[in-house]
Scaffold this active site. Structure first.
Site, short mmCIF file in Angstrom:
data_model
loop_
_atom_site.label_atom_id
_atom_site.label_comp_id
_atom_site.label_asym_id
_atom_site.label_seq_id
_atom_site.Cartn_x
_atom_site.Cartn_y
_atom_site.Cartn_z
N ASP A 235 33.66 0.19 -9.44
CA ASP A 235 34.94 0.79 -9.84
C ASP A 235 35.44 1.85 -8.86
O ASP A 235 34.67 2.42 -8.09
CB ASP A 235 34.78 1.47 -11.21
CG ASP A 235 34.69 0.47 -12.35
OD1 ASP A 235 34.53 -0.73 -12.08
OD2 ASP A 235 34.78 0.92 -13.51
N ASP A 236 36.72 2.12 -9.00
CA ASP A 236 37.39 3.31 -8.42
C ASP A 236 37.69 3.20 -6.92
O ASP A 236 38.22 4.13 -6.34
CB ASP A 236 36.58 4.60 -8.65
CG ASP A 236 36.39 4.93 -10.12
OD1 ASP A 236 36.91 4.18 -10.96
OD2 ASP A 236 35.71 5.93 -10.42
N HIS B 119 42.11 -1.36 -12.40
CA HIS B 119 41.45 -0.18 -13.00
C HIS B 119 42.48 0.96 -13.15
O HIS B 119 42.10 2.12 -13.14
CB HIS B 119 40.27 0.23 -12.13
CG HIS B 119 39.29 1.17 -12.80
ND1 HIS B 119 38.86 1.03 -14.10
CD2 HIS B 119 38.64 2.27 -12.32
CE1 HIS B 119 38.01 1.99 -14.39
NE2 HIS B 119 37.86 2.77 -13.32
N HIS C 195 43.61 6.35 -12.72
CA HIS C 195 42.45 6.66 -13.56
C HIS C 195 42.72 7.60 -14.71
O HIS C 195 41.93 8.52 -14.98
CB HIS C 195 41.33 7.22 -12.67
CG HIS C 195 39.96 6.83 -13.14
ND1 HIS C 195 39.25 7.56 -14.08
CD2 HIS C 195 39.16 5.79 -12.83
CE1 HIS C 195 38.07 6.98 -14.29
NE2 HIS C 195 38.01 5.89 -13.54
N TYR D 59 37.09 4.89 -18.25
CA TYR D 59 36.22 5.44 -19.30
C TYR D 59 36.04 4.47 -20.46
O TYR D 59 35.50 4.84 -21.51
CB TYR D 59 36.77 6.77 -19.85
CG TYR D 59 37.28 7.71 -18.79
CD1 TYR D 59 36.41 8.48 -18.03
CD2 TYR D 59 38.65 7.82 -18.54
CE1 TYR D 59 36.89 9.35 -17.05
CE2 TYR D 59 39.13 8.66 -17.56
CZ TYR D 59 38.25 9.43 -16.82
OH TYR D 59 38.73 10.26 -15.86
N HIS E 244 29.87 2.28 -8.91
CA HIS E 244 31.05 2.80 -8.21
C HIS E 244 30.80 2.77 -6.70
O HIS E 244 29.89 3.46 -6.22
CB HIS E 244 31.34 4.24 -8.66
CG HIS E 244 31.62 4.35 -10.13
ND1 HIS E 244 30.62 4.34 -11.07
CD2 HIS E 244 32.79 4.41 -10.81
CE1 HIS E 244 31.17 4.41 -12.28
NE2 HIS E 244 32.48 4.46 -12.15
#
Ligand code: NI
Length: 340
Positions: free
Chosen positions: A148-149, A198, A202, A239, A288
């Site tokens: 992710d991210d 995603h 965020h 989350y 991540h």
């Protein structure tokens, strides 16, 4: 049985009570320590401009292309030079020539000779993702590693690792990071990785209005489509946070996770190896790739899982090839009170 991916209705997850203390997955990673100082400012702008322009200037484009080439379909034949030999001076095409497409009249016939693509795709040189070799995860052991991210400074290294091991993974990208690293998002697609949405930057979706949520999802879909050529088939809410009402109208299937490595918290390679290597067939593993310690852990994670006869696949392959909207894949919370 244990081989099939866990499909949990979102209400079951949500009913468990989404207090912030239970939320997991990404911490504050998206806003902390991931900007490569030199890139964040100056070099972000050039890619930013076409990106933000595209969303506003692309609307006239579709009306232009088909109108002046009645016989030309989307087929390769239309790519021949001078697909529209009869100049139709009345067309408003000069007004919609995307600046990023460069000189508009190379053949000198008086009309812009950009091809009838529906929208400008300045960086979409990446071909569509290579099809993953067909694996039936109800018959063989599979695990989906997810990152992710990103994209971020360690993504290229991770791609080398995955390619060397002939492993596939799913990347849940932030639109804001794709804007910073479009070439890395394109490389992920080119290497046959799956790319999910995603959100743009965020947020906790549960705290946003419907319009804001829609914007988070749509802007991210748009930039990913522009850069990779494909629209993400999955959403991972930051989350794991999404409300009942939101999951009713959000049309993208949602991917949560079964194993939360908490790599964003530990930033420890050995701990991440241990956590991810404990994945069981059917599990989705959350990591991540914006953390160097995580990317360093991946070669050993792959070795450990392969030793157990586990294939490393995308989330879509894990869940049987076609994720369904309004279904949450993976338990999603750690600990996972909604697990069945
Ligand atoms: Ni995240």
């Amino acid at each position: 049985m244990p081989l099939s991916p866990r499909r949990i209705p979102l209400p079951a997850i949500l009913a468990a009570g989404l207090s912030l203390s239970l939320l997991s997955g990404c911490g504050l990673a998206a806003t902390e320590g991931l900007r490569p100082g030199s890139n964040a400012g100056a070099s972000a702008d050039p890619s930013a401009t076409p990106g933000s322009d595209a969303s506003t200037s692309s609307s006239p484009a579709p009306s232009v292309a088909p109108s002046d080439t009645p016989g030309a379909s989307q087929s390769g034949a239309s790519e021949a030079p001078d697909a529209s030999p009869t100049p139709s001076s009345a067309t408003p095409s000069p007004l919609v020539t995307p600046p990023s497409l460069g000189p508009s009249d190379n053949n000198g016939d008086g009309t812009p000779d950009f091809l009838p693509t529906p929208s400008p795709t300045p960086t979409s040189t990446a071909p569509s993702p290579k099809p993953e070799p067909a694996l039936d995860c109800s018959k063989v052991k599979c695990v989906a590693l997810t990152f992710d991210d990103g994209p971020g400074p360690y993504t290229a290294q991770l791609l080398r690792t995955l390619k060397a091991a002939d492993a596939k993974a799913t990347f849940f990208l932030l639109g804001s990071q794709v804007k910073l690293y479009p070439q890395l998002a394109a490389a992920e697609a080119r290497d046959g990785m799956e790319i999910g949405n995603h959100t743009w930057d965020h947020p906790q979706l549960s705290r946003l209005s419907d319009a804001e949520v829609r914007s988070e999802i749509t802007r991210t879909n748009q930039i990913i489509k522009k850069v990779t050529g494909s629209t993400p088939p999955l959403l991972r809410p930051p989350y794991g946070d999404v409300t009942h009402a939101q999951r009713k109208w959000i049309d993208l299937p949602m991917a949560f996770w079964d194993v939360d490595t908490e790599d964003w918290k530990t930033r420890n390679t050995a701990a991440t190896v241990a956590s991810a290597s404990a994945a069981k067939p059917g599990d989705i593993v959350l990591m991540h790739d914006i953390h160097g310690a995580t990317v360093k852990a991946v070669p050993q994670i792959i070795k450990n899982l392969k030793k157990k006869g586990i294939h490393l696949v995308t989330v879509t392959t894990l869940v049987g090839g076609k994720p369904h909207p309004h279904v949450g894949y993976g338990a999603g919370l750690s600990p996972a009170p909604g697990r069945e």
